[in-house]
Design an enzyme around this catalytic site. Structure first.
Site, mmCIF file in Angstrom:
data_model
loop_
_atom_site.group_PDB
_atom_site.id
_atom_site.type_symbol
_atom_site.label_atom_id
_atom_site.label_comp_id
_atom_site.label_asym_id
_atom_site.label_seq_id
_atom_site.Cartn_x
_atom_site.Cartn_y
_atom_site.Cartn_z
ATOM 1 N N ASN A 102 43.563 34.984 16.106
ATOM 2 C CA ASN A 102 43.074 33.608 15.940
ATOM 3 C C ASN A 102 43.247 32.751 17.189
ATOM 4 O O ASN A 102 43.438 31.541 17.096
ATOM 5 C CB ASN A 102 43.737 32.936 14.733
ATOM 6 C CG ASN A 102 43.420 33.655 13.446
ATOM 7 O OD1 ASN A 102 42.291 34.091 13.226
ATOM 8 N ND2 ASN A 102 44.418 33.820 12.601
ATOM 9 N N LYS A 114 59.043 25.308 33.482
ATOM 10 C CA LYS A 114 60.235 25.890 32.858
ATOM 11 C C LYS A 114 59.978 26.066 31.364
ATOM 12 O O LYS A 114 59.036 25.509 30.816
ATOM 13 C CB LYS A 114 61.482 25.045 33.114
ATOM 14 C CG LYS A 114 61.514 23.725 32.383
ATOM 15 C CD LYS A 114 62.838 23.017 32.641
ATOM 16 C CE LYS A 114 62.929 21.739 31.805
ATOM 17 N NZ LYS A 114 64.209 21.078 31.967
ATOM 18 N N ALA A 130 47.614 17.053 27.602
ATOM 19 C CA ALA A 130 46.600 17.201 28.642
ATOM 20 C C ALA A 130 47.178 16.828 30.008
ATOM 21 O O ALA A 130 47.899 15.847 30.141
ATOM 22 C CB ALA A 130 45.388 16.337 28.326
ATOM 23 N N HIS A 172 39.873 23.154 27.870
ATOM 24 C CA HIS A 172 39.298 23.475 29.181
ATOM 25 C C HIS A 172 40.242 23.124 30.332
ATOM 26 O O HIS A 172 41.092 22.258 30.224
ATOM 27 C CB HIS A 172 37.950 22.769 29.355
ATOM 28 C CG HIS A 172 38.035 21.279 29.272
ATOM 29 N ND1 HIS A 172 38.124 20.607 28.076
ATOM 30 C CD2 HIS A 172 38.080 20.340 30.232
ATOM 31 C CE1 HIS A 172 38.191 19.320 28.315
ATOM 32 N NE2 HIS A 172 38.177 19.122 29.611
#
Length: 164
Positions: free
Chosen positions: A76, A151, A145, A101
């Site tokens: 999935n 880390k 975003a 994207h």
């Protein structure tokens, strides 16, 4: 193969409300790149490295999405929009992961062997995110975003900005 395509079509329609019919799915970049990836990954596992890379490069040119055939991807998995996504050779991606994207799952250039991130189950990675090195993104993490992640990220975390 028919079952695989049906399941992929169903997944894409569930994840993207802009898809209104099964026919639209075949135009979707993720649909194309994922089929190429599955074949290329099979070839890679059977040591047909040149053919595997040939298919992945062809997919990259057609879709703008680069998935190395050595990467291991769970069930999935979904890439929305997709242009500019790069997934490195030793990346491990769990089940139910969504990537938007412009995401890079890359190496730092310093490591040998396992060089790319491990993304655990149920992770969402926002557009334009860069995740570098042999690090782990924990289960159910959300990466905002434009984040830069250098880390490990604990399970159930939300990460934004530069995380090093």
């Amino acid at each position: 193969m028919i079952k695989f395509v049906r399941n992929l079509t169903k997944l894409i329609k569930e994840k993207d409300p802009a898809i209104h019919s099964n026919w639209e799915v075949i135009l979707y970049p993720f649909f194309k790149v994922y089929i190429y990836y599955v074949i290329a990954h099979f070839l890679y596992l059977h040591k047909f490295y040149f053919l595997a890379r040939y298919l992945s490069e062809k997919a990259k040119r057609k879709t703008g999405i680069e998935i190395h055939p050595g990467a291991r991807i769970g069930k999935n998995f979904f890439i929305d929009h997709g242009v500019g996504v790069v997934i490195g050779e030793t990346a491990l991606i769990g089940d139910n992961v969504v990537i938007y994207h412009g995401v890079t799952l890359g190496g730092t250039g310093k490591d040998k062997g396992k060089r790319h991130p491990t993304i655990k189950d149920n992770v969402v990675i926002g557009a334009g995110t860069i995740i570098l090195g042999n690090i782990t993104i924990g289960e159910k993490a959300i990466i905002g975003a434009g984040a830069i992640v250098l880390k490990d990220v604990p399970d159930n975390s939300v990460v934004v900005g530069v995380y090093k």
